[in-house]
Scaffold this active site. Structure first.
Site, PDB file in Angstrom:
ATOM      1  N   MET A  75       0.719  -1.303  -0.031  1.00 55.16           N
ATOM      2  CA  MET A  75      -0.166  -0.132  -0.022  1.00 55.16           C
ATOM      3  C   MET A  75       0.873   1.164  -0.097  1.00 55.16           C
ATOM      4  O   MET A  75       0.334   2.365   0.153  1.00 55.16           O
ATOM      5  CB  MET A  75      -0.899   0.246   1.235  1.00 55.16           C
ATOM      6  CG  MET A  75      -1.848  -1.293   1.293  1.00 55.16           C
ATOM      7  SD  MET A  75      -3.018  -1.179  -0.120  1.00 55.16           S
ATOM      8  CE  MET A  75      -4.109   0.217   0.150  1.00 55.16           C
ATOM      9  N   ASN A  77       2.072  -6.592 -10.316  1.00 53.76           N
ATOM     10  CA  ASN A  77       1.167  -6.223  -9.259  1.00 53.76           C
ATOM     11  C   ASN A  77       0.027  -7.134  -9.550  1.00 53.76           C
ATOM     12  O   ASN A  77      -0.393  -7.275 -10.893  1.00 53.76           O
ATOM     13  CB  ASN A  77       0.867  -4.645  -9.267  1.00 53.76           C
ATOM     14  CG  ASN A  77      -0.392  -4.180  -8.278  1.00 53.76           C
ATOM     15  OD1 ASN A  77      -0.242  -4.669  -7.083  1.00 53.76           O
ATOM     16  ND2 ASN A  77      -1.160  -3.371  -8.749  1.00 53.76           N
ATOM     17  N   HIS A  88      -4.121  -6.409  -9.406  1.00 53.96           N
ATOM     18  CA  HIS A  88      -5.298  -5.593  -9.066  1.00 53.96           C
ATOM     19  C   HIS A  88      -6.438  -6.255  -9.098  1.00 53.96           C
ATOM     20  O   HIS A  88      -6.807  -6.993 -10.161  1.00 53.96           O
ATOM     21  CB  HIS A  88      -5.080  -4.278 -10.207  1.00 53.96           C
ATOM     22  CG  HIS A  88      -6.235  -3.170 -10.037  1.00 53.96           C
ATOM     23  ND1 HIS A  88      -6.019  -2.290  -9.013  1.00 53.96           N
ATOM     24  CD2 HIS A  88      -7.578  -3.055 -10.637  1.00 53.96           C
ATOM     25  CE1 HIS A  88      -7.162  -1.609  -9.137  1.00 53.96           C
ATOM     26  NE2 HIS A  88      -7.720  -1.990  -9.709  1.00 53.96           N
TER      27      HIS A  88
HETATM   28  C1  GRF Z   1      -5.772  -7.745  -2.853  1.00 52.50           C
HETATM   29  O1  GRF Z   1      -7.185  -7.523  -3.233  1.00 52.50           O
HETATM   30  C2  GRF Z   1      -5.143  -7.456  -3.964  1.00 52.50           C
HETATM   31  O2  GRF Z   1      -5.498  -7.621  -5.288  1.00 52.50           O
HETATM   32  C3  GRF Z   1      -4.664  -5.948  -3.679  1.00 52.50           C
HETATM   33  O3  GRF Z   1      -4.809  -5.885  -2.499  1.00 52.50           O
HETATM   34  C4  GRF Z   1      -5.268  -6.758  -1.973  1.00 52.50           C
HETATM   35  C5  GRF Z   1      -4.343  -7.436  -1.009  1.00 52.50           C
HETATM   36  O4  GRF Z   1      -4.914  -8.574  -0.108  1.00 52.50           O
HETATM   37  N1  GRF Z   1      -3.632  -5.445  -4.525  1.00 52.50           N
HETATM   38  P1  GRF Z   1      -4.036  -9.521   0.760  1.00 52.50           P
HETATM   39  O5  GRF Z   1      -2.947  -8.724   1.745  1.00 52.50           O
HETATM   40  O6  GRF Z   1      -3.292 -10.154  -0.300  1.00 52.50           O
HETATM   41  O7  GRF Z   1      -5.069 -10.374   1.420  1.00 52.50           O
END
Ligand code: GRF
Length: 208
Positions: free
Chosen positions: A91, A108, A110
């Site tokens: 993030m 990445n 998404h």
């Molecule tokens: C997922 O929905 C992914 O697509 C996005 O962030 C979320 C991460 O979830 N980029 P996690 O930490 O892998 O459970």
């Protein structure tokens, strides 16, 4: 054998999917060598530790600006001899310094079908809220290379999920994760490590 470094900030269910795939022997020619979190409380760190995977925490607030953060992150990636960098719910803003240091080596995931519901501000539940607001009948997830623009790099692979009447953003998020994300990401990681992904005229393709 390629060194895979996974960058996380949260729950890490996508990291778990990668670990599970690795434990089943489904990541060919690659190994998760470390996990870097921008959040010291990320549950993803626990998942890595449970699987004896080395972890690092690198928080943005330890640094003056995005560039300084990116320099430190790049140094860490260099030290770890990263061949593939996977953003799995990472993030923190990635300054172009890292992206230029690792061209076509950062991927990445998404949670939408790019170019829909993507770009600045589209993350987490917001993506699914917008998909529901628009009334799309199919959504999904996209694995793509990372370039300097949010969610703009070459698309490697996509998978779809149905949108059903009465879905909430939470329900849709869970369906997309279960049906698409957790399968797609390990698959692409393996293809990358096997050198089966190539770029032509700015687009990514899979070698048959
Ligand atoms: C997922 O929905 C992914 O697509 C996005 O962030 C979320 C991460 O979830 N980029 P996690 O930490 O892998 O459970």
């Amino acid at each position: 054998m390629k060194n895979i470094v996974v960058l996380v900030s949260g729950g890490g269910t996508n990291l778990q999917a990668l670990i599970d795939a690795q434990n089943k022997g489904n990541i060919h020619n690659g190994k998760i060598t470390c996990v870097i979190s921008s959040n010291p409380d990320a549950y993803a760190l626990k998942r890595a530790e449970n699987n004896q995977i080395k972890t690092y925490v690198l928080t943005r607030k330890e640094f003056l600006n995005n560039r300084e953060y990116a320099i430190a992150l790049t140094e860490l990636l260099n030290k770890e001899n990263a061949d593939l960098i996977i953003l799995a719910g990472f993030m923190t803003i990635l300054d172009e310094y890292v992206i230029k240091a690792y061209p076509n080596k950062i991927i990445n995931i998404h949670p939408a079908l790019i170019p829909s519901f993507c770009g600045k501000g589209y993350y987490g539940l917001k993506v699914h809220e917008e998909a529901l607001k628009k009334g799309v009948k199919v959504t999904g997830a996209t694995v793509h290379f990372v370039n300097e623009v949010a969610d703009d790099g070459a698309i490697i692979m996509q998978g779809t999920s149905e949108v059903r009447y009465g879905d909430t953003p939470e329900v849709l998020q869970k369906r997309v994760m279960e049906e698409v994300e957790w399968k797609l990401l390990p698959k692409v990681a393996s293809l990358f490590c096997e050198d089966k992904i190539f770029i032509e005229n700015g687009n990514a393709y899979i070698k048959e």
